[in-house]
Motif scaffolding. Structure first.
Motif, PDB file in Angstrom:
ATOM      1  N   THR A  19       0.842  -1.183   0.000  1.00  0.00           N
ATOM      2  CA  THR A  19       0.000   0.000   0.000  1.00  0.00           C
ATOM      3  C   THR A  19       0.882   1.239   0.000  1.00  0.00           C
ATOM      4  O   THR A  19       1.730   1.402   0.883  1.00  0.00           O
ATOM      5  CB  THR A  19      -0.936   0.034   1.210  1.00  0.00           C
ATOM      6  OG1 THR A  19      -1.836  -1.074   1.160  1.00  0.00           O
ATOM      7  CG2 THR A  19      -1.758   1.320   1.207  1.00  0.00           C
ATOM      8  N   PHE A  80      -4.054   7.126  -1.246  1.00  0.00           N
ATOM      9  CA  PHE A  80      -3.548   5.766  -1.094  1.00  0.00           C
ATOM     10  C   PHE A  80      -3.635   4.997  -2.404  1.00  0.00           C
ATOM     11  O   PHE A  80      -4.479   5.278  -3.248  1.00  0.00           O
ATOM     12  CB  PHE A  80      -4.354   5.009  -0.030  1.00  0.00           C
ATOM     13  CG  PHE A  80      -4.368   5.649   1.319  1.00  0.00           C
ATOM     14  CD1 PHE A  80      -5.437   6.451   1.709  1.00  0.00           C
ATOM     15  CD2 PHE A  80      -3.329   5.451   2.204  1.00  0.00           C
ATOM     16  CE1 PHE A  80      -5.462   7.057   2.956  1.00  0.00           C
ATOM     17  CE2 PHE A  80      -3.340   6.047   3.456  1.00  0.00           C
ATOM     18  CZ  PHE A  80      -4.409   6.853   3.832  1.00  0.00           C
ATOM     19  N   GLN A  82      -3.704   0.880  -2.901  1.00  0.00           N
ATOM     20  CA  GLN A  82      -3.585  -0.485  -2.421  1.00  0.00           C
ATOM     21  C   GLN A  82      -3.338  -1.376  -3.624  1.00  0.00           C
ATOM     22  O   GLN A  82      -4.142  -1.403  -4.558  1.00  0.00           O
ATOM     23  CB  GLN A  82      -4.859  -0.900  -1.702  1.00  0.00           C
ATOM     24  CG  GLN A  82      -5.134  -0.126  -0.428  1.00  0.00           C
ATOM     25  CD  GLN A  82      -6.492  -0.495   0.161  1.00  0.00           C
ATOM     26  OE1 GLN A  82      -7.528   0.041  -0.240  1.00  0.00           O
ATOM     27  NE2 GLN A  82      -6.482  -1.414   1.096  1.00  0.00           N
TER      28      GLN A  82
END
Length: 126
Positions: A19, A80, A82
């Motif tokens: 991540t 973010f 992931q």
């Protein structure tokens, strides 16, 4: 001055997960579309994923659909990425980017960004 700082890169084996995070300072993060790009060895920088200002709409490059998820926390000025089911071809330097001229990701999909992070290396071994 706007700063985008990526963290979270590293080395994983094929099938692994990582991540990435991108913290933005200096501007009103929540107003802008944000995205991720990458540049693999010997390749040009390419679009990976982008998110509109409120995080409700995302767009992905075909090769990462179903494996990568882009999200944002506007309260923490953080974007973010992931990444799961990583493949050797995902090896690249990953860059966070912002389009301060738009709330929508359409510009980023076309490669338009006016702020870039310094990049974080992702290595996937077979």
């Amino acid at each position: 001055q706007v700063q985008l700082i990526e963290t979270g890169g590293g080395s994983v084996q094929t099938g692994g997960s990582l991540t990435l995070s991108c913290v933005v300072s200096g501007r009103t993060f929540s107003l802008y579309a944000m995205g991720w790009f990458r540049q693999g060895p010997g390749k040009e920088r390419e679009f990976v994923a982008a998110l509109n200002w409120d995080g409700n709409n995302a767009y992905y490059e075909d090769s990462v659909k179903g494996r990568f998820t882009v999200s944002r926390d506007n309260a923490k000025n953080t974007l973010f990425l992931q990444m799961s089911s990583l493949k050797p071809e995902d090896k690249a330097v990953y860059y966070c980017a912002a389009d301060s001229s738009s709330e929508s990701f359409s510009g980023l999909v076309g490669g338009k960004a006016d702020y870039w992070g310094q990049g974080t290396q992702v290595t996937v071994s077979s």
